[in-house]
Design a protein around this motif. Structure first.
Motif, PDB file in Angstrom:
ATOM      1  N   LEU A 288      19.107  98.197  60.090  1.00 41.85           N
ATOM      2  CA  LEU A 288      19.610  96.916  59.626  1.00 41.85           C
ATOM      3  C   LEU A 288      20.701  96.383  60.550  1.00 41.85           C
ATOM      4  O   LEU A 288      21.391  95.415  60.216  1.00 41.85           O
ATOM      5  CB  LEU A 288      20.166  97.040  58.197  1.00 41.85           C
TER       6      LEU A 288
ATOM      7  N   ARG B 124      16.185  92.177  59.079  1.00 41.14           N
ATOM      8  CA  ARG B 124      16.961  92.210  57.841  1.00 41.14           C
ATOM      9  C   ARG B 124      16.285  91.384  56.747  1.00 41.14           C
ATOM     10  O   ARG B 124      16.250  91.778  55.576  1.00 41.14           O
ATOM     11  CB  ARG B 124      18.376  91.680  58.093  1.00 41.14           C
TER      12      ARG B 124
ATOM     13  N   SER C  87      16.317  91.388  65.267  1.00 37.96           N
ATOM     14  CA  SER C  87      17.118  92.220  64.375  1.00 37.96           C
ATOM     15  C   SER C  87      17.499  91.475  63.100  1.00 37.96           C
ATOM     16  O   SER C  87      17.583  92.073  62.026  1.00 37.96           O
ATOM     17  CB  SER C  87      18.364  92.732  65.096  1.00 37.96           C
ATOM     18  N   ARG C  88      17.730  90.165  63.203  1.00 39.78           N
ATOM     19  CA  ARG C  88      18.056  89.403  62.003  1.00 39.78           C
ATOM     20  C   ARG C  88      16.805  89.100  61.188  1.00 39.78           C
ATOM     21  O   ARG C  88      16.866  89.047  59.960  1.00 39.78           O
ATOM     22  CB  ARG C  88      18.798  88.127  62.404  1.00 39.78           C
TER      23      ARG C  88
ATOM     24  N   GLU D 200      22.456  94.405  63.560  1.00 39.27           N
ATOM     25  CA  GLU D 200      22.240  93.169  64.296  1.00 39.27           C
ATOM     26  C   GLU D 200      22.505  93.433  65.772  1.00 39.27           C
ATOM     27  O   GLU D 200      23.553  93.941  66.149  1.00 39.27           O
ATOM     28  CB  GLU D 200      23.171  92.059  63.789  1.00 39.27           C
TER      29      GLU D 200
ATOM     30  N   TRP E 165      13.246  93.291  55.348  1.00 39.88           N
ATOM     31  CA  TRP E 165      13.653  94.342  54.411  1.00 39.88           C
ATOM     32  C   TRP E 165      14.142  93.738  53.092  1.00 39.88           C
ATOM     33  O   TRP E 165      13.920  94.312  52.017  1.00 39.88           O
ATOM     34  CB  TRP E 165      14.740  95.214  55.027  1.00 39.88           C
TER      35      TRP E 165
END
Length: 241
Positions: free
Chosen positions: A231, A70, A66-67, A233, A73
């Protein structure tokens, strides 16, 4: 949102490598003579683009999918802005009173005046390739229970770079290059990028080990939603003593 000391630096590193390899690199085509194979041509940006995958591997391995998502993106947004800025700078009317514009304008058009096919292919290839790389890396970590980092970094790079090369070159050059040339360039760039990842594996091991100790975390994506369109976390974090 959990705070980390070094996450922002690695995110910035990924974005910097991405922008430089896509803006500066395509302006020059290099040729290398290989024994038994002959001459191969490639964009100069390919020399450094694989480093972006190493940043992606480190982000996924230490901080989780998930990080890393980010960061991907952030890189995609930076590419959009850089493309827009390059378009404006190249197409705005140069001042006739500045004599060096007669030399500068054609040079800017060559270096930054990419066709829409190259821009579209580059952005789509990056987006798909990086998400595949991060997804495979995270899944393999759970499956292997954190063992064999080399297998995860090289395996994820094989998947991500295969998607990247097979998307970018056909979109950018199909119908312009011959089929034989297109296949040869795709194959060479894929092998070259995976080879860079393999050669730099000891560096990846050192950085990952240091970063896990410094941050005190080791993330396993057992409960992560792997959609790229988020986006948030999330993910399970195993803290190191």
């Amino acid at each position: 949102m959990q705070q980390f000391r070094y996450y922002d630096f690695f995110l910035a590193g990924l974005v910097a490598v991405l922008l430089c390899s896509n803006l500066i690199g395509p302006g020059k085509v290099c040729t290398i003579d290989l024994p038994f194979f002959g001459a191969f041509s490639f964009g100069a940006g390919n020399l450094f683009f694989p480093i972006g995958y190493i940043f992606g591997d480190v982000l996924t391995e230490v901080y989780g999918y998930s990080r890393a998502r980010r960061a991907i993106w952030a890189g995609f947004g930076a590419m959009i802005f850089a493309t827009f800025m390059a378009y404006v700078v190249v197409n705005i009317t140069p001042s006739p009173t500045e004599p060096w514009n007669a030399t500068l304008q054609p040079a800017l058009e060559v270096v930054f005046g990419n066709t829409w096919r190259i821009v579209a292919g580059s952005m789509l290839a990056y987006w798909v390739g990086d998400f595949i790389n991060s997804y495979v890396m995270a899944k393999m970590k759970v499956w292997s229970e954190g063992r064999h980092l080399w297998m995860r970094t090289i395996g994820s790079t094989i998947c991500g770079q295969a998607a990247d090369s097979m998307i970018f070159y056909p979109i950018a050059f199909w119908g312009i290059w011959s089929t034989e040339a297109l296949v040869a360039v795709v194959a060479f760039n894929f092998v070259f990028k995976v080879g860079v990842e393999a050669v730099l594996t000891p560096v990846t091991y050192a950085v990952v080990g240091w970063l896990k100790r410094a941050e005190g975390v080791d993330t396993y994506d057992r409960d992560t939603n792997f959609t790229p369109f988020s986006l948030k976390e999330e993910g399970q974090i195993a803290r190191r003593p």
